[in-house]
Design a protein around this motif. Structure first.
Motif, PDB file in Angstrom:
ATOM      1  N   LEU A 148       0.852  -1.175   0.000  1.00  0.00           N
ATOM      2  CA  LEU A 148       0.000   0.000   0.000  1.00  0.00           C
ATOM      3  C   LEU A 148       0.894   1.233   0.000  1.00  0.00           C
ATOM      4  N   VAL A 149       0.612   2.187  -0.878  1.00  0.00           N
ATOM      5  CA  VAL A 149       1.351   3.456  -0.884  1.00  0.00           C
ATOM      6  C   VAL A 149       0.542   4.425  -0.043  1.00  0.00           C
ATOM      7  N   LEU A 150       1.193   4.979   0.977  1.00  0.00           N
ATOM      8  CA  LEU A 150       0.492   5.798   1.944  1.00  0.00           C
ATOM      9  C   LEU A 150       1.279   7.064   2.228  1.00  0.00           C
ATOM     10  N   GLY A 151       0.593   8.179   2.375  1.00  0.00           N
ATOM     11  CA  GLY A 151       1.228   9.434   2.770  1.00  0.00           C
ATOM     12  C   GLY A 151       1.049   9.636   4.267  1.00  0.00           C
ATOM     13  N   LEU A 152       2.142   9.814   4.985  1.00  0.00           N
ATOM     14  CA  LEU A 152       2.099  10.054   6.422  1.00  0.00           C
ATOM     15  C   LEU A 152       2.416  11.523   6.675  1.00  0.00           C
ATOM     16  N   VAL A 153       1.460  12.251   7.241  1.00  0.00           N
ATOM     17  CA  VAL A 153       1.712  13.656   7.554  1.00  0.00           C
ATOM     18  C   VAL A 153       2.493  13.704   8.862  1.00  0.00           C
ATOM     19  N   VAL A 154       3.694  14.306   8.794  1.00  0.00           N
ATOM     20  CA  VAL A 154       4.572  14.405   9.963  1.00  0.00           C
ATOM     21  C   VAL A 154       4.915  15.872  10.202  1.00  0.00           C
ATOM     22  N   ASP A 155       5.264  16.195  11.440  1.00  0.00           N
ATOM     23  CA  ASP A 155       5.558  17.590  11.790  1.00  0.00           C
ATOM     24  C   ASP A 155       6.766  18.124  11.043  1.00  0.00           C
ATOM     25  N   ARG A 156       7.787  17.285  10.894  1.00  0.00           N
ATOM     26  CA  ARG A 156       9.000  17.701  10.199  1.00  0.00           C
ATOM     27  C   ARG A 156       9.828  16.467   9.853  1.00  0.00           C
ATOM     28  N   VAL A 157      10.549  16.543   8.736  1.00  0.00           N
ATOM     29  CA  VAL A 157      11.507  15.498   8.371  1.00  0.00           C
ATOM     30  C   VAL A 157      12.871  16.012   8.789  1.00  0.00           C
ATOM     31  N   LEU A 158      13.644  15.168   9.464  1.00  0.00           N
ATOM     32  CA  LEU A 158      14.922  15.605  10.016  1.00  0.00           C
ATOM     33  C   LEU A 158      16.096  15.264   9.117  1.00  0.00           C
ATOM     34  N   GLU A 159      16.372  13.972   8.929  1.00  0.00           N
ATOM     35  CA  GLU A 159      17.557  13.576   8.156  1.00  0.00           C
ATOM     36  C   GLU A 159      17.494  12.091   7.860  1.00  0.00           C
ATOM     37  N   VAL A 160      18.452  11.639   7.057  1.00  0.00           N
ATOM     38  CA  VAL A 160      18.662  10.207   6.886  1.00  0.00           C
ATOM     39  C   VAL A 160      19.773   9.818   7.851  1.00  0.00           C
ATOM     40  N   SER A 161      19.483   8.840   8.701  1.00  0.00           N
ATOM     41  CA  SER A 161      20.448   8.387   9.703  1.00  0.00           C
ATOM     42  C   SER A 161      20.789   6.936   9.457  1.00  0.00           C
ATOM     43  N   THR A 162      21.973   6.550   9.889  1.00  0.00           N
ATOM     44  CA  THR A 162      22.380   5.153   9.815  1.00  0.00           C
ATOM     45  C   THR A 162      22.451   4.610  11.231  1.00  0.00           C
ATOM     46  N   PHE A 163      21.779   3.490  11.449  1.00  0.00           N
ATOM     47  CA  PHE A 163      21.790   2.832  12.757  1.00  0.00           C
ATOM     48  C   PHE A 163      22.397   1.447  12.599  1.00  0.00           C
ATOM     49  N   ARG A 164      23.290   1.094  13.502  1.00  0.00           N
ATOM     50  CA  ARG A 164      23.840  -0.271  13.531  1.00  0.00           C
ATOM     51  C   ARG A 164      22.855  -1.162  14.272  1.00  0.00           C
ATOM     52  N   SER A 165      22.739  -2.391  13.834  1.00  0.00           N
ATOM     53  CA  SER A 165      21.777  -3.300  14.470  1.00  0.00           C
ATOM     54  C   SER A 165      22.062  -3.476  15.960  1.00  0.00           C
ATOM     55  N   ASP A 166      23.321  -3.348  16.364  1.00  0.00           N
ATOM     56  CA  ASP A 166      23.633  -3.509  17.798  1.00  0.00           C
ATOM     57  C   ASP A 166      23.281  -2.256  18.617  1.00  0.00           C
ATOM     58  N   GLN A 167      22.860  -1.176  17.946  1.00  0.00           N
ATOM     59  CA  GLN A 167      22.403   0.035  18.649  1.00  0.00           C
ATOM     60  C   GLN A 167      20.904  -0.008  18.919  1.00  0.00           C
ATOM     61  N   ILE A 168      20.208  -0.879  18.219  1.00  0.00           N
ATOM     62  CA  ILE A 168      18.745  -0.891  18.279  1.00  0.00           C
ATOM     63  C   ILE A 168      18.283  -1.787  19.423  1.00  0.00           C
ATOM     64  N   GLY A 169      17.593  -1.178  20.385  1.00  0.00           N
ATOM     65  CA  GLY A 169      17.074  -1.918  21.521  1.00  0.00           C
ATOM     66  C   GLY A 169      15.632  -2.321  21.286  1.00  0.00           C
ATOM     67  N   ALA A 170      15.140  -3.214  22.104  1.00  0.00           N
ATOM     68  CA  ALA A 170      13.753  -3.661  22.007  1.00  0.00           C
ATOM     69  C   ALA A 170      12.809  -2.535  22.399  1.00  0.00           C
ATOM     70  N   ALA A 171      11.593  -2.634  21.910  1.00  0.00           N
ATOM     71  CA  ALA A 171      10.564  -1.646  22.243  1.00  0.00           C
ATOM     72  C   ALA A 171      10.176  -1.794  23.707  1.00  0.00           C
ATOM     73  N   PRO A 172      10.164  -0.696  24.446  1.00  0.00           N
ATOM     74  CA  PRO A 172       9.743  -0.771  25.849  1.00  0.00           C
ATOM     75  C   PRO A 172       8.246  -1.016  25.951  1.00  0.00           C
ATOM     76  N   ASP A 173       7.824  -1.706  26.993  1.00  0.00           N
ATOM     77  CA  ASP A 173       6.403  -1.975  27.193  1.00  0.00           C
ATOM     78  C   ASP A 173       5.710  -0.903  28.011  1.00  0.00           C
ATOM     79  N   ILE A 174       6.488  -0.053  28.709  1.00  0.00           N
ATOM     80  CA  ILE A 174       5.869   0.953  29.566  1.00  0.00           C
ATOM     81  C   ILE A 174       6.484   2.313  29.283  1.00  0.00           C
TER      82      ILE A 174
END
Length: 160
Positions: A90-116
């Motif tokens: 599905l092609v979808l347009g998401l209205v966002v307040d602002r676009v910041l930049e393209v960032s690169t994240f290493r997989s070892d920097q990405i933590g699990a989603a918090p539950d609280i």
């Protein structure tokens, strides 16, 4: 050679929060414009945005994540993304307040989603990256829109 993978993501702001979606899902970033309203849609569905003659279903991403609506500013953008759902994209347009930049994240920097402690549903979060200036929430766009919602949005975009 390291086995650590990297992902590139477009970061964007909603209020004080910073979110990101993988670059591979982003088709285009458009300046905000009024949409062609569609009656009887969910409250977050703003309508259709014209992208070079193609009607793109456009949603207020703040409302979809349970945040309050704000009026568009000169920095407001429409992030046009591919949302993989079931047997199609599905092609979808998401209205966002602002676009910041393209960032690169290493997989070892990405933590699990918090539950609280978050205001938006955690099942929408693919991961969280801690940076000096705060957290970046990686959004799982495929999980934000259920199969039923995708079915609702798909005919709208197809009809344009």
């Amino acid at each position: 050679m390291s086995d650590v993978q990297e992902i590139q993501a477009v970061t964007f702001g909603l209020g004080a929060e910073t979110f990101a979606v993988p670059v591979t899902l982003v088709r285009e970033i458009l300046d905000y414009r009024e949409t062609f309203r569609i009656p009887n849609g969910p409250d977050y569905l703003l309508g259709l945005t014209d992208m070079r003659g193609e009607g793109v279903a456009t949603v207020d991403f703040r409302l979809r994540l349970g945040m309050p609506h704000v009026d568009p500013t000169p920095g407001t953008r429409i992030l046009v993304v591919d949302v993989p759902v079931a047997d199609r994209v599905l092609v979808l347009g998401l209205v966002v307040d602002r676009v910041l930049e393209v960032s690169t994240f290493r997989s070892d920097q990405i933590g699990a989603a918090p539950d609280i402690g978050v205001r938006w549903p955690s099942e929408y979060i693919a991961g969280v990256v801690k940076r000096a200036e705060g957290f970046v929430v990686l959004v799982d766009v495929a999980r934000i829109f259920s199969a039923e919602e995708a079915a609702l949005l798909h005919p709208i975009a197809s009809a344009a």
